[in-house]
Scaffold this motif. Structure first.
Motif, short mmCIF file in Angstrom:
data_model
loop_
_atom_site.label_atom_id
_atom_site.label_comp_id
_atom_site.label_asym_id
_atom_site.label_seq_id
_atom_site.Cartn_x
_atom_site.Cartn_y
_atom_site.Cartn_z
N UNK A 132 0.85 -1.17 0.00
CA UNK A 132 0.00 0.00 0.00
C UNK A 132 0.89 1.23 0.00
N UNK A 133 0.56 2.18 -0.84
CA UNK A 133 1.34 3.41 -0.94
C UNK A 133 0.48 4.59 -0.52
N UNK A 134 1.12 5.55 0.12
CA UNK A 134 0.44 6.77 0.54
C UNK A 134 1.30 7.98 0.19
N UNK A 136 7.64 15.10 1.65
CA UNK A 136 8.99 15.37 2.13
C UNK A 136 9.98 14.22 2.03
N UNK A 137 9.54 12.99 1.91
CA UNK A 137 10.48 11.87 1.97
C UNK A 137 11.54 11.98 0.89
N UNK A 138 11.16 12.00 -0.35
CA UNK A 138 12.09 12.20 -1.47
C UNK A 138 11.49 13.19 -2.46
N UNK A 139 10.77 14.16 -1.96
CA UNK A 139 9.99 15.04 -2.81
C UNK A 139 8.59 14.46 -2.91
N UNK A 140 7.67 15.16 -3.57
CA UNK A 140 6.30 14.67 -3.64
C UNK A 140 6.23 13.31 -4.32
N UNK A 141 5.44 12.42 -3.73
CA UNK A 141 5.27 11.10 -4.31
C UNK A 141 4.55 10.17 -3.37
N UNK A 142 4.49 8.90 -3.75
CA UNK A 142 3.81 7.88 -2.96
C UNK A 142 4.85 6.91 -2.40
N UNK A 174 4.63 2.18 3.93
CA UNK A 174 4.63 2.42 5.37
C UNK A 174 6.07 2.38 5.91
N UNK A 175 6.85 1.43 5.43
CA UNK A 175 8.25 1.34 5.87
C UNK A 175 9.03 2.61 5.53
N UNK A 176 8.75 3.20 4.36
CA UNK A 176 9.41 4.45 3.98
C UNK A 176 9.07 5.55 4.98
N UNK A 177 7.79 5.63 5.37
CA UNK A 177 7.38 6.63 6.36
C UNK A 177 8.11 6.40 7.68
N UNK A 178 8.14 5.15 8.16
CA UNK A 178 8.77 4.84 9.43
C UNK A 178 10.28 5.09 9.38
N UNK A 179 10.90 4.75 8.28
CA UNK A 179 12.34 4.97 8.14
C UNK A 179 12.69 6.45 8.14
N UNK A 180 11.87 7.25 7.47
CA UNK A 180 12.16 8.67 7.33
C UNK A 180 11.82 9.47 8.59
N UNK A 181 10.65 9.19 9.18
CA UNK A 181 10.16 10.01 10.29
C UNK A 181 10.34 9.38 11.66
N UNK A 209 1.95 10.11 10.64
CA UNK A 209 1.89 10.65 9.27
C UNK A 209 1.28 9.64 8.30
N UNK A 210 1.61 8.36 8.48
CA UNK A 210 1.05 7.29 7.62
C UNK A 210 -0.46 7.26 7.75
N UNK A 211 -0.97 7.34 8.98
CA UNK A 211 -2.42 7.29 9.21
C UNK A 211 -3.14 8.47 8.55
N UNK A 212 -2.50 9.63 8.50
CA UNK A 212 -3.12 10.83 7.92
C UNK A 212 -2.94 10.94 6.41
N UNK A 213 -2.01 10.20 5.84
CA UNK A 213 -1.66 10.36 4.42
C UNK A 213 -2.74 9.82 3.49
#
Length: 117
Positions: A60-62, A66-72, A75-82, A90-94
């Protein structure tokens, strides 16, 4: 698993492509703390799956700016970055990615080089 074989779980970073790996692979690649956390979140390999798929889960993508610029991102990307707390919030709100939204192109409100939207 009663087969006595070590459990395998999904990861997209360990190798050049996504696949299933052993716990030691997670720990060796990501380090003890991050590897253990990723192992706990990872999808378990089901050797009895006869669906004919590669066995890799649909991720699932959200949306995030800010992670690497606008995009999808996953969940692991969100957790790794934030980090685990802010990443989950942030994942829940995305906004969830919907591939049907991109089927006919979209108007992003930005003028393209030819002047069109």
């Amino acid at each position: 698993d009663s087969s006595g074989r070590p459990e395998m779980r999904y990861d997209k970073f360990i190798s050049d492509g996504a696949g299933f790996f052993f716990r030691n692979d997670f720990l060796d690649f990501h380090g003890d703390i991050d590897g253990a956390a990723r192992w706990d979140r990872a999808t378990v390999h089901d050797s009895g799956d006869s669906s004919g798929s590669s066995g890799c889960p649909e991720t699932e993508l959200r949306h995030d700016e800010a992670i690497l610029g606008p995009g999808y991102f996953s969940r692991d990307d969100f957790l790794d970055h934030y980090g685990s707390l802010d990443g989950v919030a942030r994942w829940e709100r995305a906004t969830v990615y919907d591939s049907d939204d991109d089927a006919g192109g979209s108007d992003d409100g930005v003028d393209d080089a030819d002047g069109s939207d």
